[in-house]
Design a protein around this motif. Structure first.
Motif, PDB file in Angstrom:
ATOM      1  N   GLY A 166       0.772  -1.126   0.017  1.00  0.00           N
ATOM      2  CA  GLY A 166       0.069   0.102  -0.052  1.00  0.00           C
ATOM      3  C   GLY A 166       0.800   1.348  -0.025  1.00  0.00           C
ATOM      4  N   GLU A 167       2.288   1.293  -0.110  1.00  0.00           N
ATOM      5  CA  GLU A 167       2.939   2.317  -0.038  1.00  0.00           C
ATOM      6  C   GLU A 167       2.649   3.150  -1.233  1.00  0.00           C
ATOM      7  OE1 GLU A 167       6.896   1.459   0.158  1.00  0.00           O
ATOM      8  OE2 GLU A 167       7.577   3.322   0.447  1.00  0.00           O
ATOM      9  N   SER A 168       2.427   4.253  -1.101  1.00  0.00           N
ATOM     10  CA  SER A 168       2.430   5.343  -2.327  1.00  0.00           C
ATOM     11  C   SER A 168       3.829   5.619  -2.902  1.00  0.00           C
ATOM     12  CB  SER A 168       2.085   6.683  -1.773  1.00  0.00           C
ATOM     13  OG  SER A 168       2.036   7.571  -2.952  1.00  0.00           O
ATOM     14  N   ALA A 169       4.029   4.760  -4.012  1.00  0.00           N
ATOM     15  CA  ALA A 169       5.025   4.200  -4.685  1.00  0.00           C
ATOM     16  C   ALA A 169       5.745   5.408  -4.523  1.00  0.00           C
ATOM     17  CB  ALA A 169       4.864   3.778  -6.106  1.00  0.00           C
ATOM     18  N   PRO A 170       7.239   5.351  -3.987  1.00  0.00           N
ATOM     19  CA  PRO A 170       8.212   6.449  -4.018  1.00  0.00           C
ATOM     20  C   PRO A 170       8.653   6.727  -5.139  1.00  0.00           C
ATOM     21  CG  PRO A 170       9.119   4.595  -2.995  1.00  0.00           C
ATOM     22  CD  PRO A 170       7.726   4.144  -3.547  1.00  0.00           C
ATOM     23  N   PHE A 171       8.143   7.549  -5.795  1.00  0.00           N
ATOM     24  CA  PHE A 171       8.517   7.834  -7.149  1.00  0.00           C
ATOM     25  C   PHE A 171       9.870   8.818  -7.060  1.00  0.00           C
ATOM     26  CE2 PHE A 171       5.486   5.532  -9.705  1.00  0.00           C
ATOM     27  CZ  PHE A 171       4.237   5.831  -8.860  1.00  0.00           C
ATOM     28  N   THR A 172      10.781   8.599  -7.814  1.00  0.00           N
ATOM     29  CA  THR A 172      11.864   9.404  -7.643  1.00  0.00           C
ATOM     30  C   THR A 172      11.608  10.562  -8.566  1.00  0.00           C
ATOM     31  OG1 THR A 172      13.547   7.587  -7.279  1.00  0.00           O
ATOM     32  CG2 THR A 172      14.494   9.815  -8.095  1.00  0.00           C
ATOM     33  N   THR A 173      11.349  11.703  -7.774  1.00  0.00           N
ATOM     34  CA  THR A 173      11.201  12.929  -8.658  1.00  0.00           C
ATOM     35  C   THR A 173      12.674  13.518  -9.264  1.00  0.00           C
ATOM     36  OG1 THR A 173       9.441  13.488  -7.109  1.00  0.00           O
ATOM     37  CG2 THR A 173      10.151  15.262  -8.625  1.00  0.00           C
ATOM     38  N   VAL A 174      12.531  13.708 -10.558  1.00  0.00           N
ATOM     39  CA  VAL A 174      13.603  14.184 -11.130  1.00  0.00           C
ATOM     40  C   VAL A 174      13.259  15.746 -11.666  1.00  0.00           C
ATOM     41  CG1 VAL A 174      15.108  13.923 -13.233  1.00  0.00           C
ATOM     42  CG2 VAL A 174      14.005  11.991 -12.072  1.00  0.00           C
ATOM     43  N   ASN A 175      14.096  16.573 -11.456  1.00  0.00           N
ATOM     44  CA  ASN A 175      14.150  17.927 -11.852  1.00  0.00           C
ATOM     45  C   ASN A 175      15.166  18.340 -12.501  1.00  0.00           C
ATOM     46  OD1 ASN A 175      11.570  19.308 -10.594  1.00  0.00           O
ATOM     47  ND2 ASN A 175      12.525  18.424  -8.917  1.00  0.00           N
ATOM     48  N   SER A 176      15.046  18.743 -13.991  1.00  0.00           N
ATOM     49  CA  SER A 176      16.098  19.018 -14.663  1.00  0.00           C
ATOM     50  C   SER A 176      15.901  20.280 -15.489  1.00  0.00           C
ATOM     51  CB  SER A 176      15.924  17.892 -16.000  1.00  0.00           C
ATOM     52  OG  SER A 176      16.030  16.594 -15.465  1.00  0.00           O
ATOM     53  N   TRP A 177      17.187  21.032 -15.551  1.00  0.00           N
ATOM     54  CA  TRP A 177      17.224  22.404 -16.367  1.00  0.00           C
ATOM     55  C   TRP A 177      18.187  22.060 -17.105  1.00  0.00           C
ATOM     56  CZ3 TRP A 177      14.505  26.559 -15.278  1.00  0.00           C
ATOM     57  CH2 TRP A 177      13.716  26.505 -14.257  1.00  0.00           C
ATOM     58  N   GLU A 178      18.013  22.762 -18.159  1.00  0.00           N
ATOM     59  CA  GLU A 178      19.263  22.646 -19.463  1.00  0.00           C
ATOM     60  C   GLU A 178      19.120  24.076 -20.180  1.00  0.00           C
ATOM     61  OE1 GLU A 178      20.838  19.394 -22.486  1.00  0.00           O
ATOM     62  OE2 GLU A 178      18.752  20.264 -22.780  1.00  0.00           O
ATOM     63  N   GLY A 179      20.169  24.739 -20.311  1.00  0.00           N
ATOM     64  CA  GLY A 179      20.273  25.808 -21.028  1.00  0.00           C
ATOM     65  C   GLY A 179      21.492  26.005 -21.747  1.00  0.00           C
TER      66      GLY A 179
END
Lengths: 359, 278
Positions: free
Chosen positions: A133-146
């Motif tokens: 029942g664990e709220s699947a601990p999605f790895t959040t990925v924040n990406s910046w590119e410039g």
């Protein structure tokens, strides 16, 4: 604009057994699990040319992921406890991940493009690590590119792209060679830059090269475990197995060799080299750098093409992967419990001949 | 259906569109000009320096633990009488095999919880446990981190791959302990001999699990002294019961209460002491 739906279903059976030579008796089982996973996602993409000089891409993606895990060896019984329960567990987990993405492009000059991108995504979890029942601990990925992209020359013979990037993961994972799976190590950040050049001075010659420099570090300590109550990795430590420098260089030649029976016989020659710098390994060790060259030689006449591919052209002996972990290769002796260097040998010179027929 | 001409780029095995062609001699000459121009501008030098800088700057950081060694000393305790009522037992021999020994990061050391050790001695060291002077016993290999417990055996190890415990290299007597003592109450005397084998209870386990010792390993240069006191092991032996056997030499056998009392002393009630120093 574009609207889409993406689905993916996986049925995975995992098994890991230890065997003893020469009879190959199975003397230990480490993993025996079945995983059913489903990913249902939808996305919306908008491409908006605001002015002649500004272009905006944007979108949103939403994913729902479901996991059903049957780990028949989970809930293992320690040697010191009574065997009054059955090993194994059966769990399900579900979670939703949303991710906006966007790119802003500025076109101040015909040959110059300036871009800035942001994306928020996720890395799907290791199913065997999920709880019921664990709220699947999605790895959040924040990406910046410039960066900048340039097209130079009368016929845009030289294309350059320079970009800096920064990617943050809320929960990174590194490969555990003992378990042959990924283990959580905590949040991480990758910062670096990519320079890519594509040069085609003549119609028959293409040169391309790229240089990537990345600094991948942990930003918080990994979670404590029963085996390692005080994790060895600390914030600022390099992430194992991520090469700080990657270089790729390619050259391709093409041209007519001769005429045969009224049709041109065309030749191709391609050469490519890849360099991986010393990769950080656990226990403050570094792998050896790797440099491998591949080549292709081919000839085409009408609908037929005969090609010879050479991988690892100079038959360089190298370790494709290097690991540091505890192992025991002498089952009749007292084992060492200290991590030791292991390598997975890279493939030797391989020649592959192929015949293609173009219809 | 005809295909456009393609040039192979082995970066990723994909094909990319190519331009119209020229004869090979011109290609070679042009290629040579490109190479000469590149060399003249020393692009390769600049690129090489950049690459070196990037590599060096990245390689100067660490990835957690480092390898180290710790000097190991073993010592016994000078012989002193063990007194029980009228009886006085004086050890005359105590040759003990200590090891294999693993130091773990966990408080509750268990074979499953200590698959990767902080420090290890993967063989045995044999010592005269009646000699209080520390004896150099080589070095322990390990990695930095905090030690919180230890797993060890007395000269025998039971591997997962062997049907029974085996004596390990370094156990010179082939026993966990060879001990002898003179016993007297002032009027009567007899001798006791004990050939003790301390065996792990199950394969893959250890005779002693979770002995407490705490130390933070930072780098090489530390010294660990392990001290045994065999007299404490004999405090659990009922000497009067041995005297009641009325034998000039009493040999302790594995099925005897006295023998088991020694094993309990070695594995539970009188564990070695661990002293860390710089």
């Amino acid at each position: 604009s574009e609207v889409g739906l993406v689905t993916r279903f996986d049925h995975i059976t995992q098994r890991q057994r230890l065997i003893q030579a020469p009879q190959n008796e199975i003397w230990d089982e480490r993993l025996d699990a079945t995983i059913d996973a489903a990913d249902i996602g939808g996305y919306l993409l908008v491409d908006w040319l605001a002015t002649d000089y500004v272009r905006i891409f944007g979108g949103l993606r939403l994913d729902g992921l479901f996991y059903s895990i049957d780990n028949r060896l989970g809930n293992a019984i320690p040697a010191t406890r009574p065997e009054d329960f059955i090993p194994g567990f059966s769990r399900t987990a579900f979670g939703v991940a949303g991710g906006p993405r966007g790119t802003l492009e500025l076109l101040p000059l015909p040959w110059l493009q300036v871009f800035l991108s942001y994306g928020r995504g996720f890395r799907s979890p290791q199913a065997n690590q999920l709880g019921e029942g664990e709220s699947a601990p999605f790895t959040t990925v924040n990406s910046w590119e410039g960066g900048l992209a340039m097209r130079l020359g009368a016929e845009e013979t030289l294309k350059l792209r320079l970009a800096a990037f920064r990617t943050s993961l809320s929960q990174d994972a590194v490969f555990d060679p003992q378990e042959a799976t990924l283990e959580r190590v905590g949040p991480s950040r990758r910062t670096g830059a990519v320079l890519h050049a594509h040069y085609a001075p003549w119609q028959w010659l293409v040169l391309a090269g790229s240089l990537t420099g990345a600094r991948a570090i942990l930003t918080e300590p990994p979670p404590a475990t029963a085996e390692q109550p005080e994790p060895a990795l600390e914030p600022g430590n390099l992430l194992p197995f991520v090469p700080p420098v990657v270089v790729r260089v390619d050259a391709a030649l093409r041209g007519p060799l001769t005429q045969w029976r009224g049709h041109a016989l065309t030749g191709h020659f391609g050469l490519g080299g890849q360099y991986l710098s010393a990769r950080p390994l656990p226990y403050s060790e570094f792998s050896d750098p790797v440099f491998v060259v591949d080549a292709r030689l081919s000839a085409r006449w009408r609908l037929l093409e005969l090609a010879l591919d050479a991988y690892n052209l100079f038959n360089h002996r190298y370790a494709a992967n290097e690991f540091v972990f505890v192992s025991d290769w002498n089952p009749g002796a007292v084992p060492s419990r200290l991590p030791a260097r292991h390598i997975a040998a890279g493939p030797p010179l391989s020649l592959l001949a192929s015949l293609r027929i173009y219809l | 259906m005809s295909q456009p001409p393609y040039a192979f780029t082995p970066v990723n095995g994909e094909l990319s569109p190519a331009r119209p062609t020229k004869p090979w001699p011109q290609m070679a000459a042009a290629l040579a000009r490109v190479c000469r121009a590149a060399v003249a501008r020393q692009r390769h030098t600049v690129a090489g320096i950049m690459l070196l800088c990037l590599t060096v700057s990245s390689a100067c950081q660490d990835t957690g633990q480092t390898r180290l060694t710790v000097a190991l000393q073993v010592a016994g305790t000078a012989a002193r009488p063990v007194v029980q009522g009228p009886w006085q037992l004086q050890l005359t021999e105590a040759t003990v095999a200590l090891g294999p020994m693993y130091f773990c990061a966990t408080v509750a050391a268990d074979s499953d919880l200590c698959r990767a050790a902080q420090l290890e001695l993967p063989q045995a060291v044999t010592l005269n446990a009646l000699d209080a002077a520390p004896m150099d016993a080589g070095s322990l290999q390990g990695v930095s981190g905090t030690v919180q417990s230890t797993l060890f055996d007395y000269g025998f190890a039971w591997l997962l791959t062997t049907p029974r415990p085996i004596a390990v290299p370094g156990a010179e007597t082939g026993r966990s302990a060879v001990m002898a003592a003179d016993v007297t109450d002032g009027t009567r005397s007899f001798r006791v001999r004990a050939l003790v084998d301390v065996l792990p209870l199950v394969a893959g386990s250890f005779a002693v699990r979770g002995a407490r010792t705490t130390h933070t390993l930072v780098d090489s240069g530390d010294t660990l002294q392990v001290r045994l006191d065999p007299q404490l092991w004999w405090q659990g032996v009922d000497i009067a019961a041995l005297a009641a056997l009325d034998e000039a030499v009493v040999e302790l056998t594995p099925d005897s209460t006295a023998y088991n009392a020694l094993v309990i002393g070695m594995t539970s009630t009188a564990l070695p002491s661990f002293t860390w120093s710089r």
